[in-house]
Design an enzyme around this catalytic site. Structure first.
Site, PDB file in Angstrom:
ATOM      1  N   SER A  42       0.783  -1.235   0.000  1.00  0.00           N
ATOM      2  CA  SER A  42       0.000   0.000   0.000  1.00  0.00           C
ATOM      3  C   SER A  42       0.813   1.284   0.000  1.00  0.00           C
ATOM      4  O   SER A  42       0.410   2.272  -0.624  1.00  0.00           O
ATOM      5  CB  SER A  42      -0.959   0.002   1.201  1.00  0.00           C
ATOM      6  OG  SER A  42      -0.240  -0.185   2.414  1.00  0.00           O
ATOM      7  N   ASP A 241      -3.757   6.620  10.778  1.00  0.00           N
ATOM      8  CA  ASP A 241      -3.787   5.181  11.060  1.00  0.00           C
ATOM      9  C   ASP A 241      -2.435   4.638  11.502  1.00  0.00           C
ATOM     10  O   ASP A 241      -2.314   3.464  11.860  1.00  0.00           O
ATOM     11  CB  ASP A 241      -4.287   4.399   9.840  1.00  0.00           C
ATOM     12  CG  ASP A 241      -3.384   4.551   8.611  1.00  0.00           C
ATOM     13  OD1 ASP A 241      -2.294   5.152   8.728  1.00  0.00           O
ATOM     14  OD2 ASP A 241      -3.784   4.068   7.533  1.00  0.00           O
ATOM     15  N   HIS A 244       0.196   4.176   7.216  1.00  0.00           N
ATOM     16  CA  HIS A 244       0.474   4.684   5.877  1.00  0.00           C
ATOM     17  C   HIS A 244       1.135   6.061   5.916  1.00  0.00           C
ATOM     18  O   HIS A 244       0.799   6.901   6.755  1.00  0.00           O
ATOM     19  CB  HIS A 244      -0.818   4.752   5.061  1.00  0.00           C
ATOM     20  CG  HIS A 244      -1.434   3.416   4.828  1.00  0.00           C
ATOM     21  ND1 HIS A 244      -2.611   3.020   5.427  1.00  0.00           N
ATOM     22  CD2 HIS A 244      -1.014   2.374   4.078  1.00  0.00           C
ATOM     23  CE1 HIS A 244      -2.900   1.779   5.047  1.00  0.00           C
ATOM     24  NE2 HIS A 244      -1.948   1.368   4.227  1.00  0.00           N
TER      25      HIS A 244
END
Length: 293
Positions: A42, A241, A244
């Site tokens: 990601s 979060d 990321h």
């Protein structure tokens, strides 16, 4: 011996470089010349500006699409002008935002105008483990197909940009095996793409999904292969979060990747298309690189 090697280099250059009547390199103005593979999970795909699966749409100046000379290979294997999110039609089960790719390309082009037309080949998929990138697996096969597709119009693969490992911090067994699996991946890619000296720039983790971040980071720094460089993302700003990279962090990472690439640009192209060229390339690379291995 030196004279012979010099002649081989000259012959190699003529084989891989189109020339005009004045023997000056003159590629078609629309041809992608420098290809970069973007793979991993990601944080390579890009989650900058994504909160609660919604992207804020903000693209900083360093990542904006400024020129048709930076292109992206779409999911249907066609070159289009690159813009974030680069992985929007690749990492389709996730919400994509700003990643490092555009900042990387803009930085490389601004610092080295001889790089020519840049082609970015997005291949990253969020939430994937290194084992899912093993030879013969779906993600590996797609990476190979996209790399080969990118080469159909000419150009050379200049480097693989790799950022992955957060998912391998969950289980201790995955973390312990990370170094072996990562080195195997890079070795297999070089072999299957017939690019034995393919430069790889990997990113050391800034975060992880489990308690074994340090184990995976240690494995990344201990990779023992030629032409592999490591850029450390640790300490860059994170999204809420804590997993990321933020938009500003992705910009900084892209610039760090660009600096690392430009400091270690290989003297020879790393892709040619004819078997004669490949034979010449592999001989010269092996001869010149052997003392440094």
């Amino acid at each position: 011996m030196f004279a012979f090697l010099w002649l081989m280099l000259l012959a190699y250059a003529r084989l891989v470089s189109p020339v005009n009547s004045n023997n000056v390199y003159s590629p078609p103005p629309s041809q992608v010349q420098s290809i970069f593979l973007l793979a991993g999970q990601s944080n390579m795909s890009g989650r900058g500006g994504v909160i609660n699966r919604t992207w804020d749409g903000v693209i900083p100046f360093q990542s904006q699409s400024k020129t048709p000379s930076i292109r992206r290979l779409s999911a249907v294997q066609t070159w289009v002008q690159a813009q974030d999110p680069l992985h929007k039609d690749i990492d389709v089960n996730n919400t994509c935002g700003v990643g490092p790719g555009m900042a990387f390309a803009n930085s490389v082009m601004s610092k080295d105008s001889s790089i020519g037309v840049i082609g970015l080949v997005p291949c990253a998929i969020g939430g994937t483990k290194i084992s899912e990138w093993g030879r013969g697996r779906e993600l590996y096969n797609r990476l190979i197909r996209r790399a080969e597709g990118a080469l159909q119009g000419g150009g050379i693969i200049r480097a693989l940009l790799w950022y992955q490992g957060e998912s391998d911090t969950i289980e201790h067994e995955d973390a312990k095996l990370y170094k072996i699996r990562l080195e195997r991946l890079f070795t297999h890619l070089r072999s299957d793409l017939q690019l034995p000296a393919l430069p790889v720039i990997q990113v050391a983790l800034a975060s992880g999904q489990g308690p074994y971040v340090d184990v995976v980071r240690k494995a990344q720094f201990e990779v023992d292969l030629p032409n592999v460089k490591t850029v450390d993302a640790y300490g860059l700003p994170m999204e809420p979060d804590s997993l990321h990279l933020s938009t500003s962090a992705q910009v900084r990472l892209g610039e760090m990747l660009a600096d690392t690439f430009l400091q270690s640009v290989p003297l020879l192209p790393v892709h040619v298309q004819s078997s004669a060229c490949k034979t010449c390339q592999n001989f010269v690379l092996d001869t010149f690189l052997r003392p440094f291995r």
